[in-house]
Design a protein around this motif. Sequence first.
Motif, mmCIF file in Angstrom:
data_model
loop_
_atom_site.group_PDB
_atom_site.id
_atom_site.type_symbol
_atom_site.label_atom_id
_atom_site.label_comp_id
_atom_site.label_asym_id
_atom_site.label_seq_id
_atom_site.Cartn_x
_atom_site.Cartn_y
_atom_site.Cartn_z
ATOM 1 N N ARG A 1 7.640 2.291 2.910
ATOM 2 C CA ARG A 1 7.496 3.720 3.198
ATOM 3 C C ARG A 1 8.865 4.318 3.480
ATOM 4 O O ARG A 1 9.875 3.604 3.519
ATOM 5 C CB ARG A 1 6.514 3.932 4.365
ATOM 6 C CG ARG A 1 6.952 3.250 5.628
ATOM 7 C CD ARG A 1 5.888 3.321 6.717
ATOM 8 N NE ARG A 1 6.371 2.690 7.926
ATOM 9 C CZ ARG A 1 5.658 2.489 9.017
ATOM 10 N NH1 ARG A 1 4.398 2.874 9.064
ATOM 11 N NH2 ARG A 1 6.195 1.923 10.079
ATOM 12 N N ALA B 1 0.113 5.265 1.544
ATOM 13 C CA ALA B 1 -0.886 5.900 2.411
ATOM 14 C C ALA B 1 -0.506 7.340 2.741
ATOM 15 O O ALA B 1 -0.042 7.630 3.837
ATOM 16 C CB ALA B 1 -1.035 5.079 3.694
ATOM 17 N N PRO B 2 -0.686 8.257 1.786
ATOM 18 C CA PRO B 2 -0.293 9.649 2.055
ATOM 19 C C PRO B 2 -1.261 10.371 2.997
ATOM 20 O O PRO B 2 -2.443 10.047 3.046
ATOM 21 C CB PRO B 2 -0.347 10.288 0.665
ATOM 22 C CG PRO B 2 -1.367 9.494 -0.084
ATOM 23 C CD PRO B 2 -1.256 8.085 0.437
ATOM 24 N N SER B 3 -0.726 11.325 3.739
ATOM 25 C CA SER B 3 -1.560 12.207 4.563
ATOM 26 C C SER B 3 -1.860 13.449 3.721
ATOM 27 O O SER B 3 -0.934 14.094 3.228
ATOM 28 C CB SER B 3 -0.811 12.621 5.831
ATOM 29 O OG SER B 3 -0.451 11.479 6.563
ATOM 30 N N VAL C 1 -3.246 3.297 11.843
ATOM 31 C CA VAL C 1 -2.491 2.601 10.790
ATOM 32 C C VAL C 1 -2.570 1.083 10.936
ATOM 33 O O VAL C 1 -2.755 0.348 9.969
ATOM 34 C CB VAL C 1 -1.018 3.074 10.857
ATOM 35 C CG1 VAL C 1 -0.069 2.081 10.259
ATOM 36 C CG2 VAL C 1 -0.872 4.404 10.171
ATOM 37 N N ASP D 1 -4.674 8.983 4.407
ATOM 38 C CA ASP D 1 -4.552 9.012 5.872
ATOM 39 C C ASP D 1 -5.036 10.355 6.410
ATOM 40 O O ASP D 1 -4.237 11.235 6.753
ATOM 41 C CB ASP D 1 -3.095 8.751 6.283
ATOM 42 C CG ASP D 1 -2.768 7.268 6.344
ATOM 43 O OD1 ASP D 1 -3.673 6.439 6.083
ATOM 44 O OD2 ASP D 1 -1.610 6.924 6.663
ATOM 45 N N TYR E 1 -2.344 8.301 15.113
ATOM 46 C CA TYR E 1 -1.882 7.675 13.879
ATOM 47 C C TYR E 1 -1.443 6.214 14.064
ATOM 48 O O TYR E 1 -1.815 5.339 13.293
ATOM 49 C CB TYR E 1 -0.761 8.558 13.303
ATOM 50 C CG TYR E 1 0.255 7.872 12.453
ATOM 51 C CD1 TYR E 1 -0.070 7.444 11.168
ATOM 52 C CD2 TYR E 1 1.544 7.644 12.918
ATOM 53 C CE1 TYR E 1 0.871 6.798 10.387
ATOM 54 C CE2 TYR E 1 2.484 7.010 12.150
ATOM 55 C CZ TYR E 1 2.142 6.582 10.881
ATOM 56 O OH TYR E 1 3.076 5.938 10.112
ATOM 57 N N ARG F 1 0.827 -1.213 0.000
ATOM 58 C CA ARG F 1 0.000 0.000 0.000
ATOM 59 C C ARG F 1 0.858 1.259 0.000
ATOM 60 O O ARG F 1 2.047 1.252 0.327
ATOM 61 C CB ARG F 1 -0.958 0.008 1.187
ATOM 62 C CG ARG F 1 -0.350 -0.300 2.564
ATOM 63 C CD ARG F 1 0.332 0.878 3.149
ATOM 64 N NE ARG F 1 0.412 0.889 4.589
ATOM 65 C CZ ARG F 1 1.079 1.789 5.285
ATOM 66 N NH1 ARG F 1 1.773 2.729 4.671
ATOM 67 N NH2 ARG F 1 1.110 1.770 6.600
ATOM 68 N N LEU G 1 9.957 6.752 8.984
ATOM 69 C CA LEU G 1 8.954 6.077 9.806
ATOM 70 C C LEU G 1 9.469 4.773 10.412
ATOM 71 O O LEU G 1 8.721 4.056 11.079
ATOM 72 C CB LEU G 1 7.673 5.847 8.992
ATOM 73 C CG LEU G 1 6.900 7.147 8.722
ATOM 74 C CD1 LEU G 1 5.789 6.935 7.717
ATOM 75 C CD2 LEU G 1 6.328 7.711 10.008
HETATM 76 N N1 GLU Z 1 0.292 8.742 6.305
HETATM 77 C C1 GLU Z 1 1.631 8.682 6.784
HETATM 78 C C2 GLU Z 1 2.443 9.814 6.180
HETATM 79 O O1 GLU Z 1 2.102 10.319 5.130
HETATM 80 C C3 GLU Z 1 2.325 7.405 6.413
HETATM 81 C C4 GLU Z 1 1.697 6.218 7.003
HETATM 82 C C5 GLU Z 1 2.473 4.968 6.733
HETATM 83 O O2 GLU Z 1 3.052 4.821 5.655
HETATM 84 O O3 GLU Z 1 2.445 4.087 7.595
HETATM 85 O O4 GLU Z 1 3.422 10.204 6.775
#
Ligand code: GLU
Length: 301
Positions: free
Chosen positions: A211, A9-11, A197, A43, A193, A7, A215
Amino acid sequence: MTHGNGRYAPSPSGDLHLGNLRTAVLAEAWARATGRGFRLRIDDIDAARSSEISADRQLEDLEAVCLTWDGSVARQSDTLERYEVALDRLVEDGLVYECYCSRKDIAEAARAPHAVPGRYPGTCRDLTDAQREQKLEELAAVGRVPALRLRAQVTEWSVREVFSDEATDGRYTGDVDDMVLRRGGAQDTGFAYNLAVVVDDTLAGIDQVVRGDDLLSSAPRQAYLAHLLELPEVEYVHVPLVLRPTGQRLAKRDGAVTLRQLPGETYAEKAAAARAWIDASIGDAALADPSLLSHEPVTWE
Ligand code: GLU
């Protein structure tokens, strides 16, 4: 070959920069190369920092660099009740406590001689009922609600990490502390978050998370939460960030370069330039087999 999903998952708090777009392309390449499906999730758990306009622009840019995903786009704002269920489960297991600390309280406690940087010092972990009542009243008097924190039973946790230089034998071990599960503040400001997640990834059958390296240190906290909730373990792939020539990482907040800021007459030309840069920075070999990706940081000039 597996039947799980990868996946991205952008904020939605601003346009994606080239580093974000590159990570998205890598996430898809990694999922497809390992026989997985690939999902996209917005996200938007942090309502104050998220916007619909930003989400739309991010999706447009992701499509423009030829990202393809399976199924519809998931949104955290659609699954709030699932986070509640997960939180209730932790509450039932006696693993949640109220935290009355302000940011300032935590910053002050963190300066104490034995404090561990970045770790919640545990100020509210072992308060008596009478102390809790008093703190709650004090907070209510200034119109604030407490945060909810995890009563962590470990101080570190090990995750499956298949790429990062910081992993040994395919595992990375990092800190776990009494993380926030539900934010406090002037009003109830929602789920954290880390909790969201973990629930989201399970809902979408995600078993591979690709990612940015920034992170990596969140992974042990998230995997520990998944363990407590008896959710499946995921495989992590933390890829190098794109840096400025000065060595600083590209970041949305300091106006990092986005697709729309690239030279070009039209949006399509800018998108083609972005994708060409991404492909060149990854290399043909690693696009076909992402395990060949270089560990060296990538610089945007
Ligand atoms: N939504 C988060 C972000 O853009 C990333 C979440 C993830 O990849 O676990 O920083």
